[in-house]
Scaffold this motif. Sequence first.
Motif, PDB file in Angstrom:
ATOM      1  N   ARG A 144       0.844  -1.196   0.000  1.00  0.00           N
ATOM      2  CA  ARG A 144       0.000   0.000   0.000  1.00  0.00           C
ATOM      3  C   ARG A 144       0.880   1.247   0.000  1.00  0.00           C
ATOM      4  O   ARG A 144       1.852   1.315   0.744  1.00  0.00           O
ATOM      5  N   ASN A 156      -1.595   6.646   1.759  1.00  0.00           N
ATOM      6  CA  ASN A 156      -2.967   6.172   1.966  1.00  0.00           C
ATOM      7  C   ASN A 156      -3.153   5.829   3.447  1.00  0.00           C
ATOM      8  O   ASN A 156      -2.710   4.788   3.907  1.00  0.00           O
ATOM      9  N   PRO A 157      -3.807   6.731   4.218  1.00  0.00           N
ATOM     10  CA  PRO A 157      -3.828   6.579   5.676  1.00  0.00           C
ATOM     11  C   PRO A 157      -4.620   5.365   6.179  1.00  0.00           C
ATOM     12  O   PRO A 157      -5.436   4.808   5.452  1.00  0.00           O
ATOM     13  N   LEU A 158      -4.356   4.999   7.441  1.00  0.00           N
ATOM     14  CA  LEU A 158      -4.957   3.791   8.026  1.00  0.00           C
ATOM     15  C   LEU A 158      -6.056   4.152   9.022  1.00  0.00           C
ATOM     16  O   LEU A 158      -6.029   5.217   9.627  1.00  0.00           O
ATOM     17  N   ILE A 159      -6.988   3.218   9.224  1.00  0.00           N
ATOM     18  CA  ILE A 159      -8.049   3.430  10.215  1.00  0.00           C
ATOM     19  C   ILE A 159      -7.620   2.816  11.546  1.00  0.00           C
ATOM     20  O   ILE A 159      -7.126   1.689  11.585  1.00  0.00           O
ATOM     21  N   LEU A 202     -13.326  10.994  11.145  1.00  0.00           N
ATOM     22  CA  LEU A 202     -12.041  11.685  10.963  1.00  0.00           C
ATOM     23  C   LEU A 202     -11.968  12.793  12.001  1.00  0.00           C
ATOM     24  O   LEU A 202     -12.758  13.741  11.978  1.00  0.00           O
ATOM     25  N   THR A 254      -5.671  14.881  10.670  1.00  0.00           N
ATOM     26  CA  THR A 254      -6.795  14.089  11.189  1.00  0.00           C
ATOM     27  C   THR A 254      -6.425  12.606  11.244  1.00  0.00           C
ATOM     28  O   THR A 254      -5.600  12.133  10.470  1.00  0.00           O
ATOM     29  N   VAL A 255      -7.070  11.907  12.183  1.00  0.00           N
ATOM     30  CA  VAL A 255      -6.902  10.460  12.280  1.00  0.00           C
ATOM     31  C   VAL A 255      -8.281   9.815  12.093  1.00  0.00           C
ATOM     32  O   VAL A 255      -9.293  10.351  12.556  1.00  0.00           O
ATOM     33  N   ALA A 256      -8.327   8.692  11.399  1.00  0.00           N
ATOM     34  CA  ALA A 256      -9.581   7.972  11.175  1.00  0.00           C
ATOM     35  C   ALA A 256      -9.750   6.942  12.301  1.00  0.00           C
ATOM     36  O   ALA A 256      -8.846   6.151  12.546  1.00  0.00           O
ATOM     37  N   ALA A 300      -5.877  -1.072  11.374  1.00  0.00           N
ATOM     38  CA  ALA A 300      -6.280  -2.289  10.658  1.00  0.00           C
ATOM     39  C   ALA A 300      -6.896  -1.948   9.309  1.00  0.00           C
ATOM     40  O   ALA A 300      -8.111  -1.861   9.171  1.00  0.00           O
ATOM     41  N   PRO A 301      -6.059  -1.724   8.293  1.00  0.00           N
ATOM     42  CA  PRO A 301      -6.619  -1.595   6.942  1.00  0.00           C
ATOM     43  C   PRO A 301      -7.099  -2.962   6.470  1.00  0.00           C
ATOM     44  O   PRO A 301      -6.732  -3.981   7.075  1.00  0.00           O
ATOM     45  N   GLU A 327     -16.865  -2.147   3.572  1.00  0.00           N
ATOM     46  CA  GLU A 327     -16.057  -1.301   4.448  1.00  0.00           C
ATOM     47  C   GLU A 327     -16.922  -0.249   5.165  1.00  0.00           C
ATOM     48  O   GLU A 327     -18.055   0.029   4.758  1.00  0.00           O
ATOM     49  N   ILE A 374     -17.019   6.576   5.961  1.00  0.00           N
ATOM     50  CA  ILE A 374     -16.065   7.511   6.580  1.00  0.00           C
ATOM     51  C   ILE A 374     -16.635   8.927   6.529  1.00  0.00           C
ATOM     52  O   ILE A 374     -17.017   9.406   5.450  1.00  0.00           O
ATOM     53  N   PRO A 431      -8.597  11.162  -0.504  1.00  0.00           N
ATOM     54  CA  PRO A 431      -7.157  11.345  -0.655  1.00  0.00           C
ATOM     55  C   PRO A 431      -6.380  10.049  -0.497  1.00  0.00           C
ATOM     56  O   PRO A 431      -6.649   9.283   0.416  1.00  0.00           O
ATOM     57  N   MET A 467      -6.407   7.422  -2.278  1.00  0.00           N
ATOM     58  CA  MET A 467      -6.994   6.197  -2.842  1.00  0.00           C
ATOM     59  C   MET A 467      -7.033   6.285  -4.358  1.00  0.00           C
ATOM     60  O   MET A 467      -7.581   7.224  -4.917  1.00  0.00           O
TER      61      MET A 467
HETATM   62  P1  AMP Z   1      -9.045   0.769   4.440  1.00  0.00           P
HETATM   63  O1  AMP Z   1      -8.422   0.749   5.766  1.00  0.00           O
HETATM   64  O2  AMP Z   1      -8.355  -0.070   3.429  1.00  0.00           O
HETATM   65  O3  AMP Z   1     -10.521   0.580   4.507  1.00  0.00           O
HETATM   66  O4  AMP Z   1      -8.837   2.279   3.903  1.00  0.00           O
HETATM   67  C1  AMP Z   1      -8.896   3.347   4.795  1.00  0.00           C
HETATM   68  C2  AMP Z   1      -9.285   4.594   4.060  1.00  0.00           C
HETATM   69  O5  AMP Z   1      -9.661   5.560   5.041  1.00  0.00           O
HETATM   70  C3  AMP Z   1      -8.168   5.291   3.313  1.00  0.00           C
HETATM   71  O6  AMP Z   1      -7.992   4.794   2.044  1.00  0.00           O
HETATM   72  C4  AMP Z   1      -8.637   6.746   3.278  1.00  0.00           C
HETATM   73  O7  AMP Z   1      -9.456   6.964   2.187  1.00  0.00           O
HETATM   74  C5  AMP Z   1      -9.461   6.862   4.544  1.00  0.00           C
HETATM   75  N1  AMP Z   1      -8.742   7.617   5.585  1.00  0.00           N
HETATM   76  C6  AMP Z   1      -8.056   7.123   6.628  1.00  0.00           C
HETATM   77  N2  AMP Z   1      -7.520   8.119   7.358  1.00  0.00           N
HETATM   78  C7  AMP Z   1      -7.890   9.256   6.769  1.00  0.00           C
HETATM   79  C8  AMP Z   1      -7.626  10.625   7.039  1.00  0.00           C
HETATM   80  N3  AMP Z   1      -6.918  11.008   8.089  1.00  0.00           N
HETATM   81  N4  AMP Z   1      -8.167  11.546   6.201  1.00  0.00           N
HETATM   82  C9  AMP Z   1      -8.904  11.160   5.130  1.00  0.00           C
HETATM   83  N5  AMP Z   1      -9.175   9.883   4.817  1.00  0.00           N
HETATM   84  C10 AMP Z   1      -8.680   8.941   5.615  1.00  0.00           C
END
Ligand code: AMP
Length: 318
Positions: A48, A52-55, A90, A107-109, A131-132, A170, A173, A214, A216
Amino acid sequence: MISTNIDTAKQLLQNEGIIGFPTETVYGLAGNVFSDKAIRSIFEMKNRPYNNPLIVHIGNIEQLDKVSQEIPLKARILAEQFWPGPLTLLLKKSSEVSDLVTAGQSTVAVRMPNHSLALDLLNSLNFPLVAPSANPYQSISPTSAKHVEHYFGNQGLFILEGGESINGLESTIVGFEEDEVIVYRHGAIPLEELESAVGSVRLNEEQKNGIVSPGMAAKHYSPKTPLIFADSLIKQIEHFETKDIAVICFDKLPKLFNMESSIIYSFQGNLENAAKRLYGLLHELDDRNLECILIEKFPDQGLGRTINDRLKRAATLN
Ligand code: AMP
Ligand code: MG
């Protein structure tokens, strides 16, 4: 290796390792949010891009303060209503969360998954987990431990068995600007449900135009088999009369079919079931060396909107 041993999962995570992690949306590739080593392993394993940020996944509301700050009122209302559940917020990140997790954004997801094993594991640890989805970059998300094993079993990944993902898509968000709620990704919580909780919400430009948030790429969720996502099956089917294809439709099958070798599948008009089964079905069909998978557009409402969003991306050929 697929296992139900939560203690092994815990030990691996405490030692900066990563595991396959069950949630109600899709399976994740999980690691300690505060370990740069674990986070780098996740990016490398998924291939990855680092932009591409993580959740971040939390097990209880107290953990929210470890990763975020200044939580807006509407975020609290949404968390109250939808957590544990498939809604990602976020929020302004805390200083402890590294830029690797957020791809440098402020920001953090964050979300709290609605899966008892995931919650038990999170609550037995003293750190949240990133955990993406547990799939290589751009491929179909996994909704079972077997799917994860198919992708990463040969790398010796420990996968916690948590059954088939209940939602199968998924998380939704959302972010916050002043008093507004902005939708960054359609997901397992439909817009209609968000609006009944907080009034009208705004789609960010990418969602409105069918582009991505952003970091993706447009292509995502893709099987290896070419996928055609069509408004009308009948028009498309003429091109394929006797070929080896699969046809997936939401409701009734058009009468026109006289194709010998096709696989034909209908979700019988049930959106929830379609959401839950879609990725699993794509995984199965992808193993059959078909010429193409032809899917009819879903009704553009509720979970249908999310499914259409995913299929549009899955069908992008570059
Ligand atoms: P996944 O974990 O594969 O479902 O992908 C997580 C997605 O969350 C990323 O591809 C982003 O689009 C989105 N995401 C995570 N953190 C942020 C952030 N801080 N700002 C914007 N989008 C985020
Ligand atoms: Mg993903």
